[in-house]
Motif scaffolding. Structure first.
Motif, PDB file in Angstrom:
ATOM      1  N   LEU A   1       0.844  -1.200   0.000  1.00 59.91           N
ATOM      2  CA  LEU A   1       0.000   0.000   0.000  1.00 59.91           C
ATOM      3  C   LEU A   1       0.876   1.244   0.000  1.00 59.91           C
ATOM      4  CD1 LEU A   1      -2.659  -1.026   2.711  1.00 59.91           C
ATOM      5  CD2 LEU A   1      -2.746  -1.422   0.255  1.00 59.91           C
ATOM      6  N   LYS A   2       0.302   2.354  -0.498  1.00 57.50           N
ATOM      7  CA  LYS A   2       1.042   3.628  -0.481  1.00 57.50           C
ATOM      8  C   LYS A   2       0.155   4.710   0.133  1.00 57.50           C
ATOM      9  CE  LYS A   2      -0.747   4.841  -4.965  1.00 57.50           C
ATOM     10  NZ  LYS A   2      -0.576   5.469  -6.252  1.00 57.50           N
ATOM     11  N   ILE A   3       0.800   5.734   0.666  1.00 55.24           N
ATOM     12  CA  ILE A   3       0.066   6.843   1.308  1.00 55.24           C
ATOM     13  C   ILE A   3       0.055   8.035   0.360  1.00 55.24           C
ATOM     14  CG2 ILE A   3      -0.024   8.419   3.285  1.00 55.24           C
ATOM     15  CD1 ILE A   3       1.624   6.377   4.867  1.00 55.24           C
ATOM     16  N   GLU A   4      -1.118   8.617   0.126  1.00 60.30           N
ATOM     17  CA  GLU A   4      -1.202   9.836  -0.688  1.00 60.30           C
ATOM     18  C   GLU A   4      -1.120  11.059   0.229  1.00 60.30           C
ATOM     19  OE1 GLU A   4      -4.103   9.640  -3.831  1.00 60.30           O
ATOM     20  OE2 GLU A   4      -2.780   8.068  -4.619  1.00 60.30           O
ATOM     21  N   ASP A   5      -0.979  12.238  -0.373  1.00 57.63           N
ATOM     22  CA  ASP A   5      -0.769  13.470   0.407  1.00 57.63           C
ATOM     23  C   ASP A   5      -1.867  13.725   1.436  1.00 57.63           C
ATOM     24  OD1 ASP A   5       1.473  13.848  -1.014  1.00 57.63           O
ATOM     25  OD2 ASP A   5       0.667  15.392  -2.351  1.00 57.63           O
ATOM     26  N   ASP A   6      -3.107  13.319   1.108  1.00 59.27           N
ATOM     27  CA  ASP A   6      -4.215  13.592   2.032  1.00 59.27           C
ATOM     28  C   ASP A   6      -4.397  12.476   3.061  1.00 59.27           C
ATOM     29  OD1 ASP A   6      -5.171  11.572   0.446  1.00 59.27           O
ATOM     30  OD2 ASP A   6      -6.883  12.688  -0.362  1.00 59.27           O
ATOM     31  N   GLY A   7      -3.461  11.498   3.087  1.00 53.76           N
ATOM     32  CA  GLY A   7      -3.534  10.431   4.096  1.00 53.76           C
ATOM     33  C   GLY A   7      -4.238   9.171   3.631  1.00 53.76           C
TER      34      GLY A   7
ATOM     35  N   THR B   1     -15.303  10.240   4.658  1.00 55.28           N
ATOM     36  CA  THR B   1     -14.632   9.622   3.513  1.00 55.28           C
ATOM     37  C   THR B   1     -13.112   9.618   3.699  1.00 55.28           C
ATOM     38  OG1 THR B   1     -14.373   9.775   1.128  1.00 55.28           O
ATOM     39  CG2 THR B   1     -14.649  11.832   2.277  1.00 55.28           C
ATOM     40  N   GLY B   2     -12.447   8.640   3.125  1.00 53.01           N
ATOM     41  CA  GLY B   2     -10.981   8.605   3.206  1.00 53.01           C
ATOM     42  C   GLY B   2     -10.408   7.257   3.597  1.00 53.01           C
ATOM     43  N   GLY B   3     -11.213   6.190   3.542  1.00 53.48           N
ATOM     44  CA  GLY B   3     -10.701   4.862   3.884  1.00 53.48           C
ATOM     45  C   GLY B   3     -11.114   4.390   5.263  1.00 53.48           C
ATOM     46  N   PHE B   4     -11.846   5.237   5.984  1.00 43.68           N
ATOM     47  CA  PHE B   4     -12.197   4.902   7.374  1.00 43.68           C
ATOM     48  C   PHE B   4     -13.284   3.832   7.465  1.00 43.68           C
ATOM     49  CE2 PHE B   4     -10.658   9.329   7.399  1.00 43.68           C
ATOM     50  CZ  PHE B   4      -9.564   9.172   8.239  1.00 43.68           C
ATOM     51  N   ASN B   5     -14.222   3.830   6.508  1.00 44.28           N
ATOM     52  CA  ASN B   5     -15.271   2.800   6.544  1.00 44.28           C
ATOM     53  C   ASN B   5     -14.674   1.414   6.312  1.00 44.28           C
ATOM     54  OD1 ASN B   5     -17.959   4.016   7.088  1.00 44.28           O
ATOM     55  ND2 ASN B   5     -17.370   5.337   5.389  1.00 44.28           N
ATOM     56  N   PHE B   6     -13.685   1.331   5.418  1.00 42.60           N
ATOM     57  CA  PHE B   6     -13.005   0.046   5.226  1.00 42.60           C
ATOM     58  C   PHE B   6     -12.245  -0.363   6.488  1.00 42.60           C
ATOM     59  CE2 PHE B   6     -12.953   0.231   0.345  1.00 42.60           C
ATOM     60  CZ  PHE B   6     -13.933  -0.745   0.252  1.00 42.60           C
ATOM     61  N   GLN B   7     -11.611   0.608   7.152  1.00 43.20           N
ATOM     62  CA  GLN B   7     -10.852   0.240   8.370  1.00 43.20           C
ATOM     63  C   GLN B   7     -11.788  -0.351   9.424  1.00 43.20           C
ATOM     64  OE1 GLN B   7      -7.437   0.032   8.789  1.00 43.20           O
ATOM     65  NE2 GLN B   7      -8.194  -1.121  10.536  1.00 43.20           N
ATOM     66  N   ASN B   8     -12.990   0.211   9.545  1.00 43.97           N
ATOM     67  CA  ASN B   8     -13.984  -0.359  10.458  1.00 43.97           C
ATOM     68  C   ASN B   8     -14.310  -1.805  10.055  1.00 43.97           C
ATOM     69  OD1 ASN B   8     -16.352  -0.765  12.167  1.00 43.97           O
ATOM     70  ND2 ASN B   8     -17.571  -0.181  10.384  1.00 43.97           N
TER      71      ASN B   8
END
Length: 405
Positions: A98-104, A384-391
């Motif tokens: 995985l890679k991190i984009e500027d907005d996290g 939004t931003g990947g948090f729903n997947f983390q849950n």
């Protein structure tokens, strides 16, 4: 009658993650996923514009939970068990970097959701998880004698010792869970953009103000961040955060309300002082053509015109009222919101199984032994931003661990 040890209803992110982790920990268990569609992982496929926004680069549990309008308190413990760093390691161990984009936001290096889907399908196959498609569940019933469950679909009947529900926001499944005594918090949309018709944003779609403050008038809802002007209104993180944290309040108002925007994050008074200095410094120049506060040029033009200044007006000629008008447009611009639009395909719903009815150490139902939940079927949702997947990953992992122990 098909007998399995573990049945997972729902072949999405949480369902596959739970199934793979259970089967890997306990190779002797018969694990099956029942998916209602002809293929699973649909949300994974379209997330992040087809790139799959797997998680977010936030590594402190107490900071991570702040992104969940519903679930903030409940997820703190679970995130201490499995969170962002664990997600990264899990995928890396299976060959997905995985890679991190500027907005996290974090994506697979391949920039393709297919990478994540292939990983899940390969792992499921490797650990002998049976994935059954076109299985629409019509009935769930606990079996007193075995402490397990009977599951009826349109075409088959199954029994299992432990049942995991990972169906996301599915009203039909919520109804079946209600029949088992669970309370469902009424679903309302959670991530949406605001529909606004206003001269100040007409004909400038695509313009982004990088750092604004937005308040919903007559409430204590506010947020900050980038703001995007669209063909129908406003979007981007500042608006989406408000839509998530205000999901219930804004639904009550039928999505008709007013927002106040501070485009430059300065007070009216401070802005007025700066404008007075500019009046001295830029006297001969026209206000329209000398964009200030690092605002996009097209937005500055609109706000100048909204302050009753014509295109030729020079700084030196501004009177007190005109300076105040301009300061007001920059720091206290009020817009009428008249409805909402879905945000891309990232449909998220606030609502689901009441959090008081779930044991967050195991994600097991407090009403029925051997019934577990993972993902958005419970009343947890995020910005939004990947948090729903983390849950989804966290809940599914803890379910797998609980079942395996």
């Amino acid at each position: 009658m098909n007998k399995k040890d573990i049945i997972i209803v729902g072949g999405g992110a949480a369902g596959f993650f739970a199934a793979i982790n259970i089967a890997e920990r306990n190779p002797n268990l018969k694990v099956a996923i029942l998916e209602r569609g002809k293929e699973g992982l649909q949300k994974v496929r379209i997330s992040g514009g087809g790139r799959c926004n797997v998680t977010h680069a936030e590594f402190i549990p107490s900071e991570l939970v702040l992104n969940y309008p519903r679930g903030e308190k409940e997820l703190l413990g679970p995130f201490h068990q499995f969170m962002t760093g664990d997600t990264i390691k899990w995928f890396e161990k299976r060959g997905v970097e995985l890679k991190i984009e500027d907005d996290g936001r974090m994506f697979p290096v391949s920039d393709s959701s297919k990478t994540i889907i292939d990983c899940f399908l390969n792992e499921a196959q490797k650990h002998k998880v049976e994935v059954l498609y076109n299985q629409v569940v019509t009935h769930l019933s606990p079996q007193a004698e075995s402490n397990g469950f009977q599951i009826t679909t349109k075409s088959d009947e199954f029994t299992c010792e432990k049942l995991v529900i990972a169906t996301g926001s599915n009203p039909k499944i919520w109804k079946l869970l209600e029949n088992l005594g669970h309370t469902i918090s009424q679903p309302v949309p959670s991530l949406f953009t605001f529909d606004i018709k206003d001269e100040r944003i007409k004909d400038i779609p695509g313009v982004v103000a990088l750092n604004v403050e937005v308040r919903v008038l007559e409430t204590n809802l506010w947020s900050e961040g980038p703001l995007l002007i669209t063909h129908v209104g406003m979007s981007a993180p500042s608006i989406l955060k408000l839509s998530a944290f205000g999901a219930l309040e804004l639904a009550k108002r039928d999505y008709k309300f007013e927002i106040e925007i501070n485009f430059i994050k300065q007070s009216f008074e401070d802005c007025l002082e700066i404008l007075k200095e500019l009046k001295q410094e830029l006297g001969k120049k026209t206000v329209y053509k000398s964009t200030q506060f690092e605002l996009p040029k097209r937005l500055w033009h609109k706000l100048v015109l909204a302050s009753d200044l014509d295109i030729e007006k020079r700084w030196a000629d501004l009177n007190k009222q005109q300076l105040e008008n301009l300061s007001s447009q920059l720091t206290q611009a009020v817009f009428k919101v008249d409805g909402k639009s879905a945000f891309k395909e990232e449909f998220v719903t606030a609502g689901g199984i009441d959090l008081k009815e779930i044991n967050f150490k195991t994600f097991e139902s407090k009403l029925h032994n051997n019934l577990y939940f993972a993902g958005e079927v419970i009343n947890v949702d995020a910005v939004t931003g990947g948090f729903n997947f983390q849950n989804a990953w966290t809940g599914a992992y803890i379910v797998a661990k609980s079942i395996s122990e």
